[in-house]
Enzyme design. Sequence first.
Site, mmCIF file in Angstrom:
data_model
loop_
_atom_site.group_PDB
_atom_site.id
_atom_site.type_symbol
_atom_site.label_atom_id
_atom_site.label_comp_id
_atom_site.label_asym_id
_atom_site.label_seq_id
_atom_site.Cartn_x
_atom_site.Cartn_y
_atom_site.Cartn_z
ATOM 1 N N ASP A 65 -10.919 34.722 -65.192
ATOM 2 C CA ASP A 65 -10.406 33.371 -65.449
ATOM 3 C C ASP A 65 -9.375 33.060 -64.379
ATOM 4 O O ASP A 65 -9.179 33.841 -63.448
ATOM 5 C CB ASP A 65 -9.770 33.282 -66.851
ATOM 6 C CG ASP A 65 -9.790 31.856 -67.397
ATOM 7 O OD1 ASP A 65 -9.357 30.939 -66.672
ATOM 8 O OD2 ASP A 65 -10.272 31.655 -68.537
ATOM 9 N N GLU A 100 -2.210 14.765 -47.250
ATOM 10 C CA GLU A 100 -3.000 14.353 -48.412
ATOM 11 C C GLU A 100 -4.466 14.089 -48.039
ATOM 12 O O GLU A 100 -5.376 14.470 -48.779
ATOM 13 C CB GLU A 100 -2.370 13.099 -49.034
ATOM 14 C CG GLU A 100 -3.221 12.381 -50.075
ATOM 15 C CD GLU A 100 -3.428 13.167 -51.361
ATOM 16 O OE1 GLU A 100 -2.632 14.090 -51.624
ATOM 17 O OE2 GLU A 100 -4.387 12.850 -52.090
ATOM 18 N N TYR A 124 -6.152 15.480 -45.791
ATOM 19 C CA TYR A 124 -6.826 16.776 -45.590
ATOM 20 C C TYR A 124 -6.966 17.526 -46.900
ATOM 21 O O TYR A 124 -7.912 18.291 -47.088
ATOM 22 C CB TYR A 124 -6.108 17.603 -44.525
ATOM 23 C CG TYR A 124 -6.246 16.927 -43.186
ATOM 24 C CD1 TYR A 124 -7.454 17.014 -42.490
ATOM 25 C CD2 TYR A 124 -5.242 16.151 -42.654
ATOM 26 C CE1 TYR A 124 -7.638 16.345 -41.303
ATOM 27 C CE2 TYR A 124 -5.413 15.477 -41.471
ATOM 28 C CZ TYR A 124 -6.616 15.576 -40.793
ATOM 29 O OH TYR A 124 -6.792 14.904 -39.625
ATOM 30 N N HIS A 139 -0.433 12.120 -44.744
ATOM 31 C CA HIS A 139 -1.434 12.662 -43.850
ATOM 32 C C HIS A 139 -1.992 13.994 -44.332
ATOM 33 O O HIS A 139 -3.202 14.146 -44.415
ATOM 34 C CB HIS A 139 -1.012 12.691 -42.383
ATOM 35 C CG HIS A 139 -2.254 12.820 -41.567
ATOM 36 N ND1 HIS A 139 -3.113 11.759 -41.379
ATOM 37 C CD2 HIS A 139 -2.868 13.893 -41.047
ATOM 38 C CE1 HIS A 139 -4.190 12.178 -40.757
ATOM 39 N NE2 HIS A 139 -4.074 13.464 -40.536
ATOM 40 N N SER A 178 0.988 17.623 -62.115
ATOM 41 C CA SER A 178 -0.311 18.187 -62.421
ATOM 42 C C SER A 178 -0.903 18.873 -61.189
ATOM 43 O O SER A 178 -1.391 19.996 -61.256
ATOM 44 C CB SER A 178 -1.240 17.074 -62.921
ATOM 45 O OG SER A 178 -2.576 17.489 -62.854
ATOM 46 N N SER A 179 -0.816 18.177 -60.043
ATOM 47 C CA SER A 179 -1.376 18.750 -58.812
ATOM 48 C C SER A 179 -0.653 20.017 -58.406
ATOM 49 O O SER A 179 -1.270 20.989 -57.962
ATOM 50 C CB SER A 179 -1.241 17.756 -57.660
ATOM 51 O OG SER A 179 -2.136 16.714 -57.830
ATOM 52 N N SER A 188 -19.905 23.933 -46.668
ATOM 53 C CA SER A 188 -20.104 25.252 -46.073
ATOM 54 C C SER A 188 -20.818 26.211 -47.014
ATOM 55 O O SER A 188 -21.295 27.267 -46.594
ATOM 56 C CB SER A 188 -18.757 25.863 -45.666
ATOM 57 O OG SER A 188 -18.081 24.993 -44.799
ATOM 58 N N THR A 207 -11.961 20.111 -35.894
ATOM 59 C CA THR A 207 -12.953 19.377 -36.682
ATOM 60 C C THR A 207 -14.308 19.451 -36.000
ATOM 61 O O THR A 207 -15.341 19.644 -36.651
ATOM 62 C CB THR A 207 -12.515 17.910 -36.862
ATOM 63 O OG1 THR A 207 -11.141 17.899 -37.232
ATOM 64 C CG2 THR A 207 -13.324 17.230 -37.945
ATOM 65 N N LYS A 258 -15.988 22.702 -36.620
ATOM 66 C CA LYS A 258 -16.645 22.776 -37.927
ATOM 67 C C LYS A 258 -18.023 22.114 -37.889
ATOM 68 O O LYS A 258 -19.006 22.679 -38.370
ATOM 69 C CB LYS A 258 -15.786 22.088 -38.991
ATOM 70 C CG LYS A 258 -14.578 22.923 -39.353
ATOM 71 C CD LYS A 258 -13.882 22.333 -40.548
ATOM 72 C CE LYS A 258 -13.173 23.381 -41.346
ATOM 73 N NZ LYS A 258 -13.970 24.307 -42.068
ATOM 74 N N HIS A 260 -7.245 0.405 -57.069
ATOM 75 C CA HIS A 260 -8.468 1.039 -56.552
ATOM 76 C C HIS A 260 -8.091 2.277 -55.732
ATOM 77 O O HIS A 260 -8.629 3.362 -55.941
ATOM 78 C CB HIS A 260 -9.273 0.056 -55.702
ATOM 79 C CG HIS A 260 -10.348 0.686 -54.874
ATOM 80 N ND1 HIS A 260 -11.483 1.246 -55.439
ATOM 81 C CD2 HIS A 260 -10.473 0.882 -53.544
ATOM 82 C CE1 HIS A 260 -12.247 1.747 -54.472
ATOM 83 N NE2 HIS A 260 -11.656 1.539 -53.308
ATOM 84 N N TRP A 318 -1.857 1.085 -52.032
ATOM 85 C CA TRP A 318 -1.653 2.476 -52.469
ATOM 86 C C TRP A 318 -0.622 3.172 -51.604
ATOM 87 O O TRP A 318 -0.098 4.212 -51.962
ATOM 88 C CB TRP A 318 -2.986 3.243 -52.491
ATOM 89 C CG TRP A 318 -3.335 3.899 -51.191
ATOM 90 C CD1 TRP A 318 -3.948 3.317 -50.128
ATOM 91 C CD2 TRP A 318 -3.087 5.266 -50.810
ATOM 92 N NE1 TRP A 318 -4.092 4.220 -49.118
ATOM 93 C CE2 TRP A 318 -3.581 5.420 -49.501
ATOM 94 C CE3 TRP A 318 -2.503 6.364 -51.452
ATOM 95 C CZ2 TRP A 318 -3.501 6.643 -48.818
ATOM 96 C CZ3 TRP A 318 -2.426 7.566 -50.758
ATOM 97 C CH2 TRP A 318 -2.928 7.695 -49.457
ATOM 98 N N HIS A 354 1.004 8.740 -36.744
ATOM 99 C CA HIS A 354 -0.094 7.958 -36.148
ATOM 100 C C HIS A 354 -0.542 6.844 -37.099
ATOM 101 O O HIS A 354 -1.335 5.998 -36.715
ATOM 102 C CB HIS A 354 -1.270 8.848 -35.727
ATOM 103 C CG HIS A 354 -1.992 9.522 -36.843
ATOM 104 N ND1 HIS A 354 -2.420 10.811 -36.771
ATOM 105 C CD2 HIS A 354 -2.370 9.096 -38.067
ATOM 106 C CE1 HIS A 354 -3.021 11.143 -37.897
ATOM 107 N NE2 HIS A 354 -3.005 10.114 -38.692
ATOM 108 N N HIS A 355 -0.026 6.866 -38.338
ATOM 109 C CA HIS A 355 -0.282 5.740 -39.236
ATOM 110 C C HIS A 355 0.708 4.606 -38.977
ATOM 111 O O HIS A 355 0.658 3.580 -39.627
ATOM 112 C CB HIS A 355 -0.135 6.179 -40.696
ATOM 113 C CG HIS A 355 -1.136 7.220 -41.106
ATOM 114 N ND1 HIS A 355 -2.355 6.902 -41.630
ATOM 115 C CD2 HIS A 355 -1.100 8.575 -41.027
ATOM 116 C CE1 HIS A 355 -3.035 8.013 -41.887
ATOM 117 N NE2 HIS A 355 -2.294 9.036 -41.529
ATOM 118 N N ARG A 401 -6.912 -6.057 -43.108
ATOM 119 C CA ARG A 401 -7.267 -5.498 -44.411
ATOM 120 C C ARG A 401 -6.361 -6.098 -45.491
ATOM 121 O O ARG A 401 -5.367 -6.743 -45.184
ATOM 122 C CB ARG A 401 -7.141 -3.981 -44.388
ATOM 123 C CG ARG A 401 -5.729 -3.485 -44.151
ATOM 124 C CD ARG A 401 -5.678 -2.000 -43.881
ATOM 125 N NE ARG A 401 -5.805 -1.248 -45.120
ATOM 126 C CZ ARG A 401 -5.252 -0.048 -45.316
ATOM 127 N NH1 ARG A 401 -4.548 0.524 -44.358
ATOM 128 N NH2 ARG A 401 -5.409 0.582 -46.452
#
Lengths: 526, 374
Positions: free
Chosen positions: A99, A249, A251, A247, A163-164, A262, A322, A325, A70, A135, A296-297, A444
Amino acid sequence: MGAHHHGPAKGITRWLFTTNHKDIGTMYLWFSFAMFILGGAFAMVIRAELFQPGMQLVEPGFFNQMTTLHGLVMVFGAIMPSFVGLANWLIPMMIGAPDMALPRMNNWSFWILPPGFLMLASTLFMEGGAPAFGWTFYAPLSTTYAPPSVTFFIFAIHVLGMSSIMGSINIIATVMNMRAPGMSYMKLPLFVWTWLITAFLLVAVMPVLAGAVTMMLMDIHFGTSFFSAAGGGDPVLFQHIFWFFGHPEVYIIILPAFGVVSQIIPAFSRKPLFGYASMVYATASIAFLSFIVWAHHMYTVGMPVAGELYFMYATMLIAVPTGVKVFNWISTMWRGALSFETPMLFAIGFLVLFTIGGFTGLMLSIAPADFQYHDTYFVVAHFHYVMVAGAVFSMTAAVYFWLPKWTGRMYNETMGKVHFWVSFVGFNITFFPQHFVGLAGMPRRVPDYALQFADFNMMSSIGAFVYGASQILFLYNVVATIVAGAKVSDEKVWDGAEGLEWTVPTPAPYHTFEVPPKVDAAPAYI
Amino acid sequence: MSFKKTLVTAGAALSTLPSLALAQNQVNMSPGVTEIGAQIYDLHMLILIICVVIGLLVFGVMFYSIIYHRKSRGVVPSQFHESTKVEIAWTAVPFLILVAMAVPATSTLLEVYDNDEAELDILITGYQWKWRYEYLDTSGETVAFFSNLATPQEAIYNTEDKGEHYLLEVDEPLVIPVDTKVRFLVTANDVIHSWWVPEIAVKRDAIPGFINEAWSKVSEEGIYRGQCTELCGAYHGFMPIVVHAVSRQEFDSWMAAKRDEAVSELAAVGMEMSLEALMSEGEAVYNRQCVACHGAAGEGGVGKAIAGSAVALGDLNTHLDIGIKGVVGTSMQAFGNQLSDSEMAAVITYQRNAFGNNTGDVVQPADVAQHRKG
């Protein structure tokens, strides 16, 4: 020469060999929607098993395969490719380019995705089952103790990463080289800015992820001990490397969503975006901070107290840009002339729910409190508020907003509004109670739970089924629009929409801006 | 400070309202039974309340705008779109609020990390899927034991009613004295686990090859329950933690009894056990240690089937080897240091005589001891 337009090729070769940014964008969008449904199906299995205490439908091992797939499918298959698809469609049209800069690589970066995911999904049918280590695939659960299918998982991650990276290089090259004359950086629509910054993040961190999985591969097959203390390695090293990727990732996922919102909020406020320059600087600050807060994770892995303090302070700082924004978006709405078509509803839904996710993020940044929050459902609630109500809501808003421009047909507004309200209510019924069970002590990634968590889990499951079902409505609405939606021919579609993509005919022709457009000295959206 | 206290109290009062209405459905963090836990709870409430207040302000402005600045009301949109002053203000003010949050957070964190001068050290080792506790005390016999899930498989698979402490009960809890600074040294045997008991405010990752420290000083006697909080494989959801906090005297007499037990265990080495005794103890050991992977009827699952298996029906030495040393590279761990000789003898006897494996073999504790020597 005259205006000679050659259209798309016929049949399957149009899609296999296309170098057209609109075709490739369309394929990315459909592919990501398919992955969204697949990842959603996994989520439904998870919520069905958690509907009541006790094991009913699946075995604990399979449950872990579901949580793992998932997460992987949603992050790498649904959210990321959907924004790449959006970038493909919109960036050339927004900057006045014909293009993408590297159209053949563009084709390749899309077409390696489906085999990559086919490989990942095929692990479900392998002996020992699919990856079941989450994950975040912490070693040594993902190395020494992993099922044999982990090797396929590693290869799949490499493919998705390639790919990314190719997609990002293409975006950077396009934005840097193909802007229409007069389209200076500080005139770029905010969606382009957020994607440019995201692309740099991707190019910086995807190789780190590739490094992490390669080290896993070495540990599993070639006798190294990067992540095994018994051989002089360190399991925590894995977490540092993973989150140095992970991390930024998050963002990578949310910045393009900021960009979309926006664009949409000013359009339906009929007022320029408030604080354009500060939005650009805030995005860049968030991107910079994303590189220096990864641990922080990992507050509970036993870092020295100085490390904990540093990561806590640095993480808290993210709240500043943040916040800027959020304040800017609300100031954009202030004294505008608001109307609430479906894209605006999803954008406002994003604004409210993302802000709640931001608040819980701030709470999680407080290291001592995180000792109680860490790895509980509170975290699950937090990141679904930012991933689903953040990224997915914004993506949905984007589809409703630009679909008429892409197809020349208008979606069914009533059905769109129903989709929004069902999604909004379903989402909150699913994830709000998860804050409660998390604070009350439910970890979790568990397939079963103590009885005191039963009521909220049942509520959460019901909400999830509602939210899941509402996506079928979305699919129906989009297909019905493409097939038989009311025709739109107005170039602007929305009276408040600004930007070059709204100056081309509706539906957008196969080739746009073969001749660079004239860019205003002061575009209306700044 | 008093303002903060008021806020925290108000928040605490508010948060108990729903929990009174829904007895079982706790909605907030518990302050627990330690000073650190209470500090963390206050910190949590403080930040929650700040967030709620800011949220109400921000959403208030937004909803005002949604209601009054509608196109359908015929408003003409204003075109303002920049103000450096405002931008500076809403950068600086949140920054100052963050500094105010960081101050109490820092002091609490420093206390959490103050592991010095512990009065009792306990080594906690995470295994797939149970905990082992060892009291690191140089005087007398070492006291160490495994703590396994006590909830029966039948309750998990819904053929039996679920008890009050479903999934949060163990065969042998960790016992600690109250009002004593206990230091936990946390590590793991296989994959990463995490030892968490919310009420005593300790969560530390158990990492193979590394030892993490944490501490707790429990102020109230009672039973506190927690779970593993790091995904550690198939049965991650089934390795609970139960801590009994008891008075100092009670703890001392418990400790003395455990030491006696350890001594009598050593004495039992030469003992002969009857087939019935071996089978009944073997069944108990099997249901504690083996059933999750090998199934209630020995039918297999994560692990191989035991009913009719070549190992259980074949050479006894191979069977003992696997039981004692495990199988490298699989989930079959080495139970040699987890089970005593008599437990090992019992479970091997049970596996060779239950589930239709009627070998008639009887394994005595002395056989196991002999096998261990090689």
